[in-house]
Every structure is written in C-alpha cells, then in structure tokens.
Design a protein around this motif. Structure first.
Motif, PDB file in Angstrom:
ATOM      1  N   ALA A  73     -11.463   2.826  -9.241  1.00 12.69           N
ATOM      2  CA  ALA A  73     -12.971   2.550  -9.012  1.00 12.69           C
ATOM      3  C   ALA A  73     -13.467   1.822  -8.856  1.00 12.69           C
ATOM      4  N   GLY A  74     -14.055   0.932  -9.077  1.00 13.43           N
ATOM      5  CA  GLY A  74     -15.223  -0.114  -9.932  1.00 13.43           C
ATOM      6  C   GLY A  74     -14.240  -1.466 -10.086  1.00 13.43           C
ATOM      7  N   GLU A  75     -13.366  -1.738  -9.819  1.00 15.01           N
ATOM      8  CA  GLU A  75     -12.278  -2.573  -9.885  1.00 15.01           C
ATOM      9  C   GLU A  75     -11.990  -3.618  -9.382  1.00 15.01           C
ATOM     10  N   VAL A  76     -11.759  -4.722  -9.808  1.00 13.46           N
ATOM     11  CA  VAL A  76     -11.200  -5.824  -7.992  1.00 13.46           C
ATOM     12  C   VAL A  76      -9.755  -5.414  -7.446  1.00 13.46           C
ATOM     13  N   VAL A  77      -9.260  -4.766  -6.914  1.00 16.97           N
ATOM     14  CA  VAL A  77      -7.884  -5.023  -6.240  1.00 16.97           C
ATOM     15  C   VAL A  77      -7.293  -6.057  -5.750  1.00 16.97           C
ATOM     16  N   THR A  78      -6.496  -6.874  -5.704  1.00 13.05           N
ATOM     17  CA  THR A  78      -6.642  -7.981  -5.233  1.00 13.05           C
ATOM     18  C   THR A  78      -5.285  -7.459  -4.778  1.00 13.05           C
ATOM     19  N   ARG A  79      -5.088  -8.507  -3.363  1.00  9.18           N
ATOM     20  CA  ARG A  79      -4.903  -8.655  -2.268  1.00  9.18           C
ATOM     21  C   ARG A  79      -2.977  -8.197  -2.344  1.00  9.18           C
ATOM     22  N   GLU A  80      -2.803  -9.151  -3.624  1.00  9.27           N
ATOM     23  CA  GLU A  80      -1.289  -9.143  -3.700  1.00  9.27           C
ATOM     24  C   GLU A  80      -0.730  -7.618  -4.078  1.00  9.27           C
ATOM     25  N   GLU A  81      -1.788  -7.277  -5.200  1.00 13.42           N
ATOM     26  CA  GLU A  81      -1.078  -5.388  -5.671  1.00 13.42           C
ATOM     27  C   GLU A  81      -1.281  -4.738  -4.418  1.00 13.42           C
ATOM     28  N   LEU A  82      -2.342  -4.991  -3.867  1.00 11.24           N
ATOM     29  CA  LEU A  82      -2.438  -4.058  -2.460  1.00 11.24           C
ATOM     30  C   LEU A  82      -0.772  -4.123  -1.869  1.00 11.24           C
ATOM     31  N   GLN A  83      -0.806  -5.269  -1.543  1.00  8.86           N
ATOM     32  CA  GLN A  83       0.303  -5.889  -1.006  1.00  8.86           C
ATOM     33  C   GLN A  83       1.976  -5.154  -1.679  1.00  8.86           C
ATOM     34  N   VAL A  84       1.999  -4.605  -2.610  1.00  6.55           N
ATOM     35  CA  VAL A  84       2.881  -4.918  -2.893  1.00  6.55           C
ATOM     36  C   VAL A  84       3.095  -2.815  -3.702  1.00  6.55           C
ATOM     37  N   ARG A  85       1.869  -2.615  -3.389  1.00  6.55           N
ATOM     38  CA  ARG A  85       1.877  -1.068  -3.328  1.00  6.55           C
ATOM     39  C   ARG A  85       1.880  -0.139  -2.332  1.00  6.55           C
ATOM     40  N   VAL A  86       1.299  -1.059  -1.392  1.00  6.78           N
ATOM     41  CA  VAL A  86       1.337  -0.024   0.317  1.00  6.78           C
ATOM     42  C   VAL A  86       2.627  -0.797   0.960  1.00  6.78           C
ATOM     43  N   TRP A  87       2.764  -2.004   0.830  1.00  7.70           N
ATOM     44  CA  TRP A  87       3.532  -3.084   1.961  1.00  7.70           C
ATOM     45  C   TRP A  87       5.104  -2.791   1.500  1.00  7.70           C
ATOM     46  N   GLY A  88       5.183  -2.679   0.074  1.00 12.90           N
ATOM     47  CA  GLY A  88       6.345  -2.573  -1.098  1.00 12.90           C
ATOM     48  C   GLY A  88       6.376  -3.982  -0.917  1.00 12.90           C
ATOM     49  N   THR A  89       7.206  -4.768  -1.357  1.00 12.29           N
ATOM     50  CA  THR A  89       7.793  -6.552  -1.597  1.00 12.29           C
ATOM     51  C   THR A  89       8.571  -6.574  -0.652  1.00 12.29           C
ATOM     52  N   ASN A  90       8.939  -6.425   0.188  1.00 13.44           N
ATOM     53  CA  ASN A  90       9.742  -6.740   1.876  1.00 13.44           C
ATOM     54  C   ASN A  90       8.703  -7.799   1.703  1.00 13.44           C
ATOM     55  N   ILE A  91       9.087  -9.421   2.742  1.00 18.50           N
ATOM     56  CA  ILE A  91       8.117  -9.952   3.340  1.00 18.50           C
ATOM     57  C   ILE A  91       7.170  -9.478   3.996  1.00 18.50           C
ATOM     58  N   VAL A  92       6.325  -9.609   4.614  1.00 20.32           N
ATOM     59  CA  VAL A  92       5.574  -8.928   5.527  1.00 20.32           C
ATOM     60  C   VAL A  92       4.546  -9.826   6.337  1.00 20.32           C
ATOM     61  N   VAL A  93       5.688 -10.398   7.739  1.00 17.39           N
ATOM     62  CA  VAL A  93       4.892 -11.603   8.325  1.00 17.39           C
ATOM     63  C   VAL A  93       3.689 -11.868   8.650  1.00 17.39           C
TER      64      VAL A  93
END
Length: 737
Positions: free
Chosen positions: A49-69
C-alpha cells in the motif's frame, strides 16, 4: 512497504476488510463477491500500500512466469472487477490509482487487522485491538467466524497474551493505523488525507430515516450515550448507544409517545425532547421525557414537525408550518421567533447560543438547504447558496467549542459529511468519501469527535406462500425491484428500482429495457388497459412530482399537467381515456391549495374534481371502472367512490398505505405499515370484509425488521421487500487520521 507480507493475513481499509488466507472481501461485516484472480491482484496492492506496483511485478506474482498471451486484458479486467467491488472509479480513485505505463498504487490507508508468523493453513485468527480515542473505546474485529463459543474464548485469551507482540509487528508497517475498523481515505488527490473512520455499533438496524417523508435521522449525545432511533419489530424506537462499547439498548418510553422522533437533548443532558407520531400527519405533539426516568410531560398548546431547546434549557424552539416559535412550558405560551420561506428541520444552536442553524426543505423542488438566524430571530439568511445544484445540504451541527460546523451533502445519490469553519469562512472541506452514505452527524460535547450513521441497506424481494404461511424469495430478474405491476394481458411486467429507474420485461425476464431516462426519478407506474402506455409519477431533479405518459416500449415521456404543484398516483379508467390522480401528503410536500382526487381527460385535456374527494389521495381505479379507491390524508381510512352513484363509502379503518386492486377487481390489498406487526390486509369488494393475509411473523428469517409492500403477482399474491439491515453508527476525530 511490508517487508514480510507473509506475516499478515487480514487488512482493513475504509469499511472493507480483506482476508488473504481465505480469499474473502468484506464490507461493513458483509461478504462481497470478488473472483480469485482479482483478489490476488488486490492482495499484492494491499501488501505494498502506498507504493507503485509495476505491471511486471503483478504478472509474476499473480500469473507466474509463464507467458500470458493477453496479459494486458487480463490485468485490466482484474482491476475493473476490484473497482466494481469497492465502488471505486479510475477518474476519481479512492483506493486503486492507475499510473500510466507504470502500474497501480493502493492509495487508501491500510490497517493491519491480524496475522501470524506461523502457517495459516489450519488457523485464521482475528486480532482484536482496543484503542482509546477521547472518551470512546473502539473494539476492532473482523467478519464473523464459524468457531464455537469455547473456541472464540480461547482465541481471545491468546489475543490478549500476544497483544504486545502484534503491536510491535503492526508498527513495522509505516502506513498502518492501529485504531479503526475503517481506515481513512484519500478522496481526490487534491483533498489530502481524510480522518480515519471507526465503526461503533454492529447491530445494523439504526433507523436511516426517509428524506422524502420528512424523516431525518436525528440523534443527540450527553457525552456518554448517543440517543438515536433504531428499527425494532417493524417500528422506529428510541435507543441509547454507549459511546465506549457501542452497546445498544432500547429506551423504554410511555405508551402515549408512539414511534417517538427525537428533537433534542437539553443542554444539561437530563431531558429528551420528543415528537409523538400517532399518525402520518406532519405536525405532531411535543413531549419532554427525563433521561433518568420519570413522568413524561406534553408541551401544552404545541404541535410541531421539529423542535430543539433554547440555549437556556428552559424554553423550547419549535417549527410548525413555515414559522419558528418559542414555547415557555412554565406558562404554556408561545411567541414568534422567525418567519421562514419554507419548513425548517434539524434546529441546532451554536455553543455560545448566538446563532441558530437549520435545514429548510422545499416541498415543491424537494431540495434541502442550510440556513441560519441570529439569536433574536431578526436576521435569517441561507448559507452555502448555490454550492450544489439542486441544493442538497442538511443536518449540520457544531463541535462543542464551535470551531467546526459539520453537515451532510448528497452528490450523485450518495451522501458524505463536510465541515465548515464555525464562523462560516472559507470553503467546505470533505470529511468522508464513501463508500457508504454517511448521514446524521452528532458531535461529542468535548473535543472534535463526531458520530454519524453509515447506511448499508440489505433487503430481499419475497412473495407470500399461502400454503407455507410464510414469505419466500422471488428468484431472478426482479431482485432489485421496489414497486411491481403486471400488464393485464399477463405478458409483461414493469418495476421501479431503488434508484428511481423504470424497467420493463416479459414475464420470464426477457426483452428487458429501461423505460425512462436517468433524468427522471420514478416513484410508481401503472399499465394502461391495452398495455401500450404507462402512466408514471416522476420528477426531475429539483422539481415537483408530476404525471407523465410514456410508451410501454420506451420513448419520450409526455407531461400531462402544466403546474408547479405536486401531482401523484396516476390511475387509468377502464377504457384508457381518463386518468385519476391525487396530491401528496404533508410529509411528502406540504403546500397550499386544495387536495382532492381529480380526473384528467386524455381526449379533451380537461381536469375535473371527483365529488366529495377533498381530503383524500392515492386513487386506484378498479379494473372494471366502477370504483375509485382512495386513502384519507391521515392514512387512517380506505374508501370507495362509486362512479355510477357518485357516493363514498369507507371500507377499512386502520393505518393504510399502497392499495392495490386484485387482477379480477374483487378485492383490494393494502399495507397497514404503521400498525403493530405491519399486517397486509385484503378487503373484499363490494362486501368490505377485512382479512389479514400476512405480517412480520410470516418471515422465516428471524432478522427481518420491517418490509415494504411492492405489489401483487399474477395470482394476486403479495410481493414485499423485506429489510434485514439498514446501517450502523460510525465515528471519527476531525483533528486527525
């Protein structure tokens, strides 16, 4: 930033709580649906909270390192679902802020509500903290669990033993706030941080009042208790709330004071000033009742729609009609204080007794405005003129030292609290910013703590099952309906929703369309006999109720009358060539001019008055055209006008609201909404036999407190909206987060 997010399992923000262990989102104790993936995104944003969460971090933490089309679409959808669940917007965010090409940031303050260094796989603990804030003790706890009473006691013991440890853990979070169920918000980015909101009660049955019925949720406090109306057994009763614990206790009152409405508490905190609502009439008798027990006294020679004590605590200032008068109970005399343009409500003196502020209600425009008068009543003027259009400000009160004046303002159908400098200098500053509607402020006598109602209505549409002798839920597309009517060919149904929109669909829910534009607030609607048109009672913002015709397939509404008065309850003649209509009661808009049942002829555009109908309203023409049913203005009688004989006959004497003809015209159903247990009656026509169909005891759920009669099914079975929850008291300190 939370350096060890795994140690925290529950977060609070605003009136929301998120349980990361169970994946559940709660609002004011009520579970909200949010799918798994959006919840995971929300969890990451809360942890940082209060910090910028990058799109890349959200992709890794929620969708994983697998490619999301289609990651961009998936993330955008998740953020939109989060905003929908929180009532948030991208343009004016309170919770989730978008940073173009960078990511997202959670901008509301986040409170750590609980957690454990150990695994949460088998246990989810609710941390209970107690914080002293002024004289109020606020207990923080999460949504209700499912453990037994013994398990809960054991958890509480462990909570107490671990309090110091949890306090230390919580202090690791820079933005954490340790004393509130509700965190404070950021409104728009320009308003700065808002005070932290805490929930005081948990009963969910504080009476919200109905502005359209001149009922504002007034409350008063002596510093230790808050006196406020609550809903009990289908009626509004007066209760007292302990400001330290939030405990609610009904206040016993003598039988002479039915459905008491609070006016004020005397300056020394010893005597309540109440209005008795023995009938729906706007002007009622006034009573004084000692707080500590004792005989009530009726204020002699006074009827009023609101009242307050004079600063000396001996005389009473009361509002009746468009005047303010001062009553001296010691000799029973009254004198004029001030004449006003409209009716005054919510009368509140400044702490030094030099200024009176009050709310004026315009019965034609249905607007609210703040006004003030000098202590001698000679200088009367509006404040905040044209601040909103139409004006919607009301219910203001000073803090004990006069530094601030807090009031409520409705914008877009949701109410928030604002404050002015006590001397009325400068622009108002926002105090709350949703997500609930916050109304009815009352200030503590010392300091700058305020208490107020947060509206959180929960209701269910149900129909009466005669075989089971109980109400059962109505499934499907009518779930949000408030007033319902089926077409005479049994093919279509129309209904209004809580926002005043009018809808139409086939009986199975197909071919759904919105009939009226958003600019019209619809109260009710009725089918023409041929099913091609609808007669509606509606109003534009800031204008009187009017009668309109609109095609059943939708189109431009046609206004029938060209007058500035309120017109109500359109009802079709059997041949569809005439419309009977009435006026509104005092509590929906007291105005000059006769109030009778009138008939508008669609062929000639002429208006005529039904003989002998003065003092009657809410007409309902029978399907065969023989009778017009109507209700007396005091809502104590239901009568029939025989159109062939031009005679009136009373067929029921009790409290009467919302009459509806059965489809075959052989009976009228109505709701005795002000009577004990709120029965629904059926009156046979023409015989007049009165039969009780159902009441509050016919709800299988024990938490139903009151209900609203919505209409009849095709089989002439009552449909109602039962209410199980209205709102709670909340509190905040104006001096800080």
């Amino acid at each position: 930033m939370l350096s060890h997010p795994e140690i925290v399992s529950r977060f609070g923000f605003g009136v929301y709580e998120a349980d990361l262990q169970t994946g559940e989102l709660w609002r004011a104790g009520r579970k909200i649906k949010l799918q798994s993936q959006p919840f995971k995104v929300l969890a990451v944003l809360l942890e940082k909270a209060g910090e910028v969460v990058t799109r890349e971090e959200l992709q890794v933490r929620v969708w994983g390192t697998n490619i999301v089309v289609d990651f961009d679409h998936s993330l955008g959808t998740a953020i939109n679902k989060i905003r929908d669940a929180l009532g948030d917007t991208a343009d004016n965010p309170r919770f989730v802020e978008t940073l173009a090409k960078r990511g997202y940031r959670f901008i509301a303050s986040v409170t750590v509500l609980g957690g454990s260094l150990a695994t949460k796989a088998t246990e989810s603990m609710n941390l209970e903290l107690t914080a002293e804030s002024g004289s109020a003790q606020v207990v923080l706890q999460g949504p209700p669990g499912t453990s037994s009473q013994e398990d809960e006691l054991d958890v509480m013991r462990r909570r107490r033993r671990g309090f110091g440890f949890w306090l230390w853990i919580a202090m690791l979070v820079p933005l954490a706030v340790l004393a509130g169920l509700a965190g404070f918000y950021y409104g728009s980015r320009s308003t700065g941080p808002l005070p932290r909101i805490e929930r005081l009660t948990r009963i969910g049955r504080i009476a919200p009042g109905v502005q359209a019925m001149e009922s504002l949720p007034a409350s008063a406090t002596d510093g230790l208790r808050i006196y406020i109306p609550v809903i009990s057994g289908g009626r509004s009763v007066l209760a007292q709330v302990d400001v330290r614990t939030g405990a609610v206790e009904n206040l016993p009152l003598p039988s002479e004071i039915a459905s008491a409405t609070l006016g004020d508490l005397s300056p020394d905190g010893s005597i309540l000033l109440l209005r008795s609502h023995l009938s729906p009439e706007s002007e009622q008798s006034l009573w004084t009742v000692p707080v500590g027990g004792g005989s009530p006294l009726r204020v002699a020679n006074v009827v009023a729609h609101d009242a307050t004590w004079m600063p000396d605590g001996k005389s009473i200032l009361y509002a009746t009609g468009n005047q303010l008068l001062v009553s001296r109970p010691q000799d029973g005399t009254s004198s004029l204080f001030a004449k006003l343009p409209e009716r005054a409500f919510w009368l509140r003196w400044s702490p030094d007794g030099k200024v009176l502020r009050f709310t004026l209600l315009d019965p034609i425009k249905h607007t609210l405005g703040l006004w003030e008068a000098s202590s001698d009543g000679k200088s009367v003027r509006p404040i905040l003129s044209n601040w909103t259009r139409p004006s919607s400000e009301c219910c203001g009160i000073w803090t004990g030292d006069g530094k601030y004046f807090v009031f409520q303002s409705d914008r877009g159908g949701s109410s928030d609290l604002w404050r002015l400098d006590g001397r009325n200098t400068g622009e108002p500053k926002r105090v709350t910013n949703g997500p609930l509607s916050f109304v009815g402020p009352v200030t503590s006598r010392i300091g700058h703590r305020i208490f107020f109602l947060g509206l959180e209505t929960q209701s269910l549409l149900q129909r009466y099952d005669a075989g089971r002798h109980e109400f059962v839920p109505v499934p499907g597309f009518l779930a949000e309906a408030t007033r319902i009517e089926y077409s005479r060919d049994r093919q279509w149904v129309i209904w209004t929703d809580a926002a005043g929109k009018l809808w139409r669909a086939k009986g199975d829910g197909s071919e759904l369309i919105q009939i009226t534009p958003d600019s019209l607030q619809v109260f009710l609607a009725h089918w023409s006999p041929d099913g091609k048109r609808l007669a509606i009672m509606a109003k534009e913002s800031g204008k009187a109720w009017q009668i309109y015709l609109v095609p059943a397939d939708g189109g431009s509404p046609e206004r029938l009358l060209r007058e500035s008065r309120n017109a109500a309850d359109p009802s079709w003649s059997a041949d569809g060539q005439q419309i009977a209509f009435g006026r509104v009661t005092d509590i929906m808009g007291k105005e000059d001019g006769p109030r009778a049942i009138q008939i508008f002829d669609l062929r000639t555009r002429a208006v005529s008055t039904v003989p002998g109908s003065e003092g009657w309203f809410s007409p309902r023409w029978s399907p065969d055209g023989r009778y017009i049913a109507a209700v007396s203005l005091d809502q104590r009688k239901l009568a029939l006008f025989d159109t062939a004989l031009s005679t009136w006959r009373t067929i029921a004497e009790t409290t009467v609201a919302d009459p509806v003809w059965s489809s075959d015209g052989k009976a009228i159903f109505f709701h005795a909404s002000s009577a004990e247990m709120q029965p629904i009656y059926r009156v046979s026509i023409p015989g007049g036999r009165l039969e009780q169909i159902a009441n509050l005891s016919n709800f299988s759920r024990g938490d139903t407190e009151d209900y609203f009669f919505c209409g009849l099914t095709l089989e002439s079975v009552p449909i109602v909206r039962s209410r199980t929850r209205t709102g709670n008291l909340y509190t905040l300190d104006l001096d800080g987060p």
